[in-house]
Design a protein around this motif. Structure first.
Motif, PDB file in Angstrom:
ATOM      1  N   GLY A 228       0.691  -1.426  -0.121  1.00 25.73           N
ATOM      2  CA  GLY A 228       0.296   0.344   0.087  1.00 25.73           C
ATOM      3  C   GLY A 228       1.106   1.066  -0.213  1.00 25.73           C
ATOM      4  O   GLY A 228       0.231   2.418  -0.350  1.00 25.73           O
ATOM      5  N   HIS A 229       2.292   0.978   0.100  1.00 28.93           N
ATOM      6  CA  HIS A 229       3.151   2.218   0.196  1.00 28.93           C
ATOM      7  C   HIS A 229       3.588   2.873  -0.970  1.00 28.93           C
ATOM      8  O   HIS A 229       3.103   2.224  -2.222  1.00 28.93           O
ATOM      9  CB  HIS A 229       4.443   2.000   0.758  1.00 28.93           C
ATOM     10  N   MET A 230       3.937   4.300  -1.565  1.00 24.09           N
ATOM     11  CA  MET A 230       3.286   5.111  -2.796  1.00 24.09           C
ATOM     12  C   MET A 230       5.086   5.370  -2.774  1.00 24.09           C
ATOM     13  O   MET A 230       5.030   5.986  -2.010  1.00 24.09           O
ATOM     14  CB  MET A 230       2.281   5.445  -3.246  1.00 24.09           C
ATOM     15  N   ALA A 231       5.257   5.593  -4.051  1.00 19.99           N
ATOM     16  CA  ALA A 231       7.095   6.635  -3.583  1.00 19.99           C
ATOM     17  C   ALA A 231       6.937   6.919  -5.231  1.00 19.99           C
ATOM     18  O   ALA A 231       6.042   6.812  -6.230  1.00 19.99           O
ATOM     19  CB  ALA A 231       8.113   5.966  -3.634  1.00 19.99           C
ATOM     20  N   SER A 232       8.029   8.047  -4.931  1.00 17.71           N
ATOM     21  CA  SER A 232       7.724   8.624  -6.859  1.00 17.71           C
ATOM     22  C   SER A 232       9.596   9.588  -7.162  1.00 17.71           C
ATOM     23  O   SER A 232       9.848   9.062  -6.275  1.00 17.71           O
ATOM     24  CB  SER A 232       6.983   9.819  -7.099  1.00 17.71           C
ATOM     25  N   CYS A 233       9.871   8.758  -8.845  1.00 18.28           N
ATOM     26  CA  CYS A 233      11.282   9.301  -8.371  1.00 18.28           C
ATOM     27  C   CYS A 233      10.687   9.184 -10.245  1.00 18.28           C
ATOM     28  O   CYS A 233      10.141   9.998 -11.114  1.00 18.28           O
ATOM     29  CB  CYS A 233      11.966   8.210  -8.329  1.00 18.28           C
ATOM     30  N   ASP A 234      12.264  10.040 -10.787  1.00 21.49           N
ATOM     31  CA  ASP A 234      12.638  10.613 -12.685  1.00 21.49           C
ATOM     32  C   ASP A 234      12.880   9.610 -13.521  1.00 21.49           C
ATOM     33  O   ASP A 234      12.095   9.111 -13.919  1.00 21.49           O
ATOM     34  CB  ASP A 234      13.552  11.373 -12.559  1.00 21.49           C
ATOM     35  N   PHE A 235      14.094   8.742 -12.581  1.00 16.57           N
ATOM     36  CA  PHE A 235      14.003   7.123 -12.983  1.00 16.57           C
ATOM     37  C   PHE A 235      14.407   5.897 -12.256  1.00 16.57           C
ATOM     38  O   PHE A 235      14.462   6.387 -10.928  1.00 16.57           O
ATOM     39  CB  PHE A 235      15.013   7.663 -14.267  1.00 16.57           C
ATOM     40  N   LEU A 236      14.383   4.872 -12.290  1.00 20.21           N
ATOM     41  CA  LEU A 236      14.617   3.453 -11.974  1.00 20.21           C
ATOM     42  C   LEU A 236      15.322   2.530 -12.436  1.00 20.21           C
ATOM     43  O   LEU A 236      15.038   2.627 -13.729  1.00 20.21           O
ATOM     44  CB  LEU A 236      12.624   2.992 -11.604  1.00 20.21           C
ATOM     45  N   VAL A 237      15.870   2.202 -11.535  1.00 20.50           N
ATOM     46  CA  VAL A 237      16.546   0.743 -12.107  1.00 20.50           C
ATOM     47  C   VAL A 237      15.963  -0.789 -11.182  1.00 20.50           C
ATOM     48  O   VAL A 237      15.437  -0.223  -9.786  1.00 20.50           O
ATOM     49  CB  VAL A 237      17.759   1.036 -10.898  1.00 20.50           C
ATOM     50  N   TYR A 238      15.996  -1.384 -12.197  1.00 22.69           N
ATOM     51  CA  TYR A 238      14.709  -2.353 -11.888  1.00 22.69           C
ATOM     52  C   TYR A 238      16.140  -3.749 -11.332  1.00 22.69           C
ATOM     53  O   TYR A 238      16.720  -4.710 -12.331  1.00 22.69           O
ATOM     54  CB  TYR A 238      13.912  -3.276 -12.665  1.00 22.69           C
ATOM     55  N   ALA A 239      16.656  -4.050 -10.521  1.00 27.78           N
ATOM     56  CA  ALA A 239      18.136  -4.969 -10.502  1.00 27.78           C
ATOM     57  C   ALA A 239      16.946  -6.280  -8.960  1.00 27.78           C
ATOM     58  O   ALA A 239      17.954  -5.973  -8.307  1.00 27.78           O
ATOM     59  CB  ALA A 239      18.727  -4.181  -9.611  1.00 27.78           C
ATOM     60  N   ILE A 240      16.626  -6.983  -9.875  1.00 29.29           N
ATOM     61  CA  ILE A 240      15.788  -8.276  -9.409  1.00 29.29           C
ATOM     62  C   ILE A 240      16.151  -9.705  -9.950  1.00 29.29           C
ATOM     63  O   ILE A 240      15.467 -10.306 -10.115  1.00 29.29           O
ATOM     64  CB  ILE A 240      14.395  -7.737  -9.241  1.00 29.29           C
ATOM     65  N   GLY A 241      17.831  -9.924 -10.133  1.00 26.31           N
ATOM     66  CA  GLY A 241      18.098 -11.290  -9.865  1.00 26.31           C
ATOM     67  C   GLY A 241      18.400 -11.277 -12.143  1.00 26.31           C
ATOM     68  O   GLY A 241      18.180 -10.488 -12.482  1.00 26.31           O
ATOM     69  N   MET A 242      18.695 -12.296 -12.014  1.00 30.68           N
ATOM     70  CA  MET A 242      18.647 -12.549 -13.508  1.00 30.68           C
ATOM     71  C   MET A 242      18.213 -14.036 -14.228  1.00 30.68           C
ATOM     72  O   MET A 242      17.739 -14.365 -12.919  1.00 30.68           O
ATOM     73  CB  MET A 242      20.690 -12.692 -13.914  1.00 30.68           C
ATOM     74  N   GLU A 243      18.013 -14.498 -15.195  1.00 28.87           N
ATOM     75  CA  GLU A 243      17.318 -15.241 -15.304  1.00 28.87           C
ATOM     76  C   GLU A 243      18.095 -15.941 -16.100  1.00 28.87           C
ATOM     77  O   GLU A 243      19.083 -15.775 -17.109  1.00 28.87           O
ATOM     78  CB  GLU A 243      16.615 -15.613 -15.978  1.00 28.87           C
ATOM     79  N   ALA A 244      18.952 -17.836 -15.854  1.00 21.80           N
ATOM     80  CA  ALA A 244      20.725 -17.959 -16.647  1.00 21.80           C
ATOM     81  C   ALA A 244      18.973 -18.062 -18.512  1.00 21.80           C
ATOM     82  O   ALA A 244      18.400 -18.340 -18.420  1.00 21.80           O
ATOM     83  CB  ALA A 244      20.421 -19.411 -17.008  1.00 21.80           C
ATOM     84  N   ASN A 245      20.134 -18.223 -19.435  1.00 18.98           N
ATOM     85  CA  ASN A 245      20.326 -17.781 -20.551  1.00 18.98           C
ATOM     86  C   ASN A 245      19.102 -19.469 -21.391  1.00 18.98           C
ATOM     87  O   ASN A 245      20.576 -19.483 -22.018  1.00 18.98           O
ATOM     88  CB  ASN A 245      20.593 -17.675 -21.788  1.00 18.98           C
ATOM     89  N   ILE A 246      18.902 -19.784 -20.530  1.00 20.74           N
ATOM     90  CA  ILE A 246      18.462 -22.196 -21.080  1.00 20.74           C
ATOM     91  C   ILE A 246      17.622 -21.776 -22.317  1.00 20.74           C
ATOM     92  O   ILE A 246      17.772 -23.086 -22.938  1.00 20.74           O
ATOM     93  CB  ILE A 246      18.386 -22.483 -20.361  1.00 20.74           C
ATOM     94  N   GLY A 247      17.310 -20.579 -23.442  1.00 16.91           N
ATOM     95  CA  GLY A 247      16.168 -20.832 -25.151  1.00 16.91           C
ATOM     96  C   GLY A 247      16.966 -21.532 -25.042  1.00 16.91           C
ATOM     97  O   GLY A 247      16.434 -23.518 -25.567  1.00 16.91           O
ATOM     98  N   LEU A 248      18.473 -21.732 -25.527  1.00 16.84           N
ATOM     99  CA  LEU A 248      18.908 -22.383 -26.813  1.00 16.84           C
ATOM    100  C   LEU A 248      19.561 -23.810 -26.231  1.00 16.84           C
ATOM    101  O   LEU A 248      18.855 -24.808 -27.419  1.00 16.84           O
ATOM    102  CB  LEU A 248      21.019 -22.011 -27.054  1.00 16.84           C
ATOM    103  N   ALA A 249      19.655 -24.238 -25.346  1.00 13.87           N
ATOM    104  CA  ALA A 249      19.823 -25.704 -25.011  1.00 13.87           C
ATOM    105  C   ALA A 249      18.596 -26.443 -24.599  1.00 13.87           C
ATOM    106  O   ALA A 249      18.415 -27.924 -25.045  1.00 13.87           O
ATOM    107  CB  ALA A 249      20.737 -25.766 -23.600  1.00 13.87           C
ATOM    108  N   GLU A 250      17.591 -25.543 -23.831  1.00 13.01           N
ATOM    109  CA  GLU A 250      16.307 -26.540 -23.691  1.00 13.01           C
ATOM    110  C   GLU A 250      15.336 -26.938 -25.599  1.00 13.01           C
ATOM    111  O   GLU A 250      14.852 -27.830 -25.648  1.00 13.01           O
ATOM    112  CB  GLU A 250      15.336 -25.117 -23.209  1.00 13.01           C
ATOM    113  N   ARG A 251      15.440 -26.039 -26.088  1.00 10.46           N
ATOM    114  CA  ARG A 251      15.106 -25.827 -27.818  1.00 10.46           C
ATOM    115  C   ARG A 251      16.132 -27.370 -28.198  1.00 10.46           C
ATOM    116  O   ARG A 251      15.561 -28.244 -28.845  1.00 10.46           O
ATOM    117  CB  ARG A 251      14.735 -24.569 -28.634  1.00 10.46           C
ATOM    118  N   ALA A 252      16.809 -27.415 -28.079  1.00 13.88           N
ATOM    119  CA  ALA A 252      17.806 -28.028 -28.128  1.00 13.88           C
ATOM    120  C   ALA A 252      17.662 -30.016 -27.692  1.00 13.88           C
ATOM    121  O   ALA A 252      18.174 -30.711 -28.675  1.00 13.88           O
ATOM    122  CB  ALA A 252      19.259 -27.975 -27.712  1.00 13.88           C
ATOM    123  N   GLY A 253      16.912 -29.911 -26.249  1.00 13.49           N
ATOM    124  CA  GLY A 253      16.632 -31.149 -26.100  1.00 13.49           C
ATOM    125  C   GLY A 253      17.252 -31.146 -24.620  1.00 13.49           C
ATOM    126  O   GLY A 253      17.409 -32.594 -24.015  1.00 13.49           O
TER     127      GLY A 253
END
Ligand SMILES: Cc1cc2nc3c(=O)[nH]c(=O)nc-3n(C[C@H](O)[C@H](O)[C@H](O)COP(=O)(O)OP(=O)(O)OC[C@H]3O[C@@H](n4cnc5c(N)ncnc54)[C@H](O)[C@@H]3O)c2cc1C
Length: 403
Positions: A228-253
């Protein structure tokens, strides 16, 4: 169509280390490196620390000079991401339509910053940080000044909020979902210290706040939080971690695990011609045997090196336990093993409160060690964990402290 003995996909530290290891054992096999970014492999850690604080320069980020790459006799094929991997034909295709075949391939495509679902008109004012290009874009905006909101209590958010708070003409609002920056790592006593340090630097730190929505009026971004909290800013950095780039490997089985690509102790995947290293690799923990995937610099270099040796048939089982590190204001630390503050934490704090050693324990064994402003003890910590030390014994208690 180019044919390679060794084709290394991704152009980060894992691939840089692998190429050196391969060349040290095989002076004739041809090596190709395929990278999505235009740059040859470079250091990422300064993007959230030293570059902002004047300790590092962009010109010094490269992991090897152009002469060293030439001496290694490697084809560096950059700015052309791989879009298809065909393990049956041992072939990859890049976005520009080039085809390359391989005898042995390494996948080390790292990961990408997690994004917040945003309406298009807000995208110019929202930043993430994974690459040098991301850094340049954020740096340009930060130099113009104003109020920045940093979201995310992990390493990246913590480092960036600290670095941005030391820039001229910038006010920092910093929201984390836990008890403070690095809350999943730090025991209470260090959490209190670090929270106080951000506030002393002028950061408006809000704890236990989870961003739920972003909107804008004519001049400001408006942040709504689940609480319920609110804040404001001029610009924002979203730094909530990363996701590994698994797409190629996944599509390759290829077999996946823990958000990455599953490999054995030689870093070989479920396809016997493909190895995996760095942030992308899920491998058996050298001490406990359980599958782990780490997103740290040392891990990238060490697994890259080990995978390179394995590709030329020169490796034994991977047995190195990687360290991780960070710098926040005048605090610096190195850590090793499994360090989560919901484990049983035993903290030894120096009398002046400036240094600490935290032992993370489970089932009467030390599983992880955090060395807070304590240097040169990583190997001893590694041994303590490998020896499956009982935290109830006398031997461990004074082993790593300097006071
Ligand atoms: C800002 C920042 C600060 C950090 N600070 C620290 C720190 O202080 N301490 C620490 O231990 N760790 C730190 N890390 C983490 C560390 O940098 C990573 O763990 C490490 O870079 C992983 O190396 P990698 O080789 O696996 O992948 P990456 O470094 O991510 O390299 C992978 C490369 O592959 C490329 N690629 C992706 N997809 C494709 C494709 N389809 N085809 C071709 N190429 C592709 C990517 O563009 C990238 O260039 C930091 C990370 C960031 C982003």
């Amino acid at each position: 169509m180019a044919e390679y003995d060794y084709l290394l996909i991704g152009a980060g530290p894992a691939v840089a280390a692998a190429s050196g290891a391969i060349r040290s054992k095989d002076s004739v096999g041809n090596i190709g490196i395929l990278g999505a970014e235009p740059e040859a492999p470079y250091q990422r850690p300064p993007l959230s620390k030293g570059l902002w604080l004047g300790k590092d320069k962009e010109a010094d980020l490269a992991l090897r000079s152009a002469e060293d790459w030439a001496a290694l006799n490697v084809d560096l094929l950059l700015g052309d991401p791989v879009i298809r991997l065909d393990p049956q034909q041992r072939l990859v295709e890049t976005i520009s339509g080039k085809m390359h075949t391989y005898q042995k391939a390494l996948l080390a495509m790292g990961g990408r910053a997690r994004q917040f679902d945003l309406p298009k008109e807000l995208q110019e004012r929202v930043f993430t940080l994974r690459s040098l290009e991301d850094y340049r874009r954020l740096h340009t905006r930060a130099t113009a000044g104003g109020e920045v909101a940093v979201i995310g209590g992990g390493f990246l958010g913590a480092e960036l909020a600290a670095a941005l708070s030391q820039q001229a003409n910038l006010q920092v609002f910093y929201a984390v979902s836990g008890a403070g920056p690095l809350a999943s790592l730090l025991p209470d006593v260090l959490q209190e210290k670090i929270n106080a340090r951000y506030r002393a630097a002028g950061v408006r730190l809000e704890t236990r706040k989870k961003l739920s929505r972003l909107r804008a009026n004519d001049t400001r971004l408006i942040l709504d939080f689940e609480e319920g909290h609110m804040a404001s800013c001029d610009f924002l950095v979203y730094a909530i971690g990363m996701e590994a780039n698994i797409g190629l490997a996944e599509r390759a089985g290829l077999k996946l695990a823990n958000g990455g690509v599953a490999v054995d102790a030689q870093l070989c995947s479920s396809d016997s011609h493909i190895w995996v290293a760095g942030d992308l690799a899920t491998y058996p923990d050298p001490v406990w045997g359980t599958p782990i995937r780490l997103e740290h610099w040392d891990n990238a270099e060490v697994t890259g090196h080990a995978a390179g040796l394995a590709m030329v048939g020169a490796a034994s089982a991977f047995a190195h336990q990687s360290l991780f590190y960070s710098d926040l204001y005048e605090f610096g630390f190195e850590a090793i093993g499994n360090c989560q503050n919901q484990m049983e934490c035993r903290t030894a704090l120096s009398p002046d409160g400036a240094q600490a050693v935290v032992y993370y324990c489970e089932n009467h064994q030390v599983h992880g060690v955090l060395l807070w402003n304590v240097w040169g003890k990583v190997d001893s910590a590694r041994q303590l964990i490998a020896a499956r030390t009982d935290p109830g014994s006398d031997a461990w208690a004074n082993a790593l402290r300097e006071w």
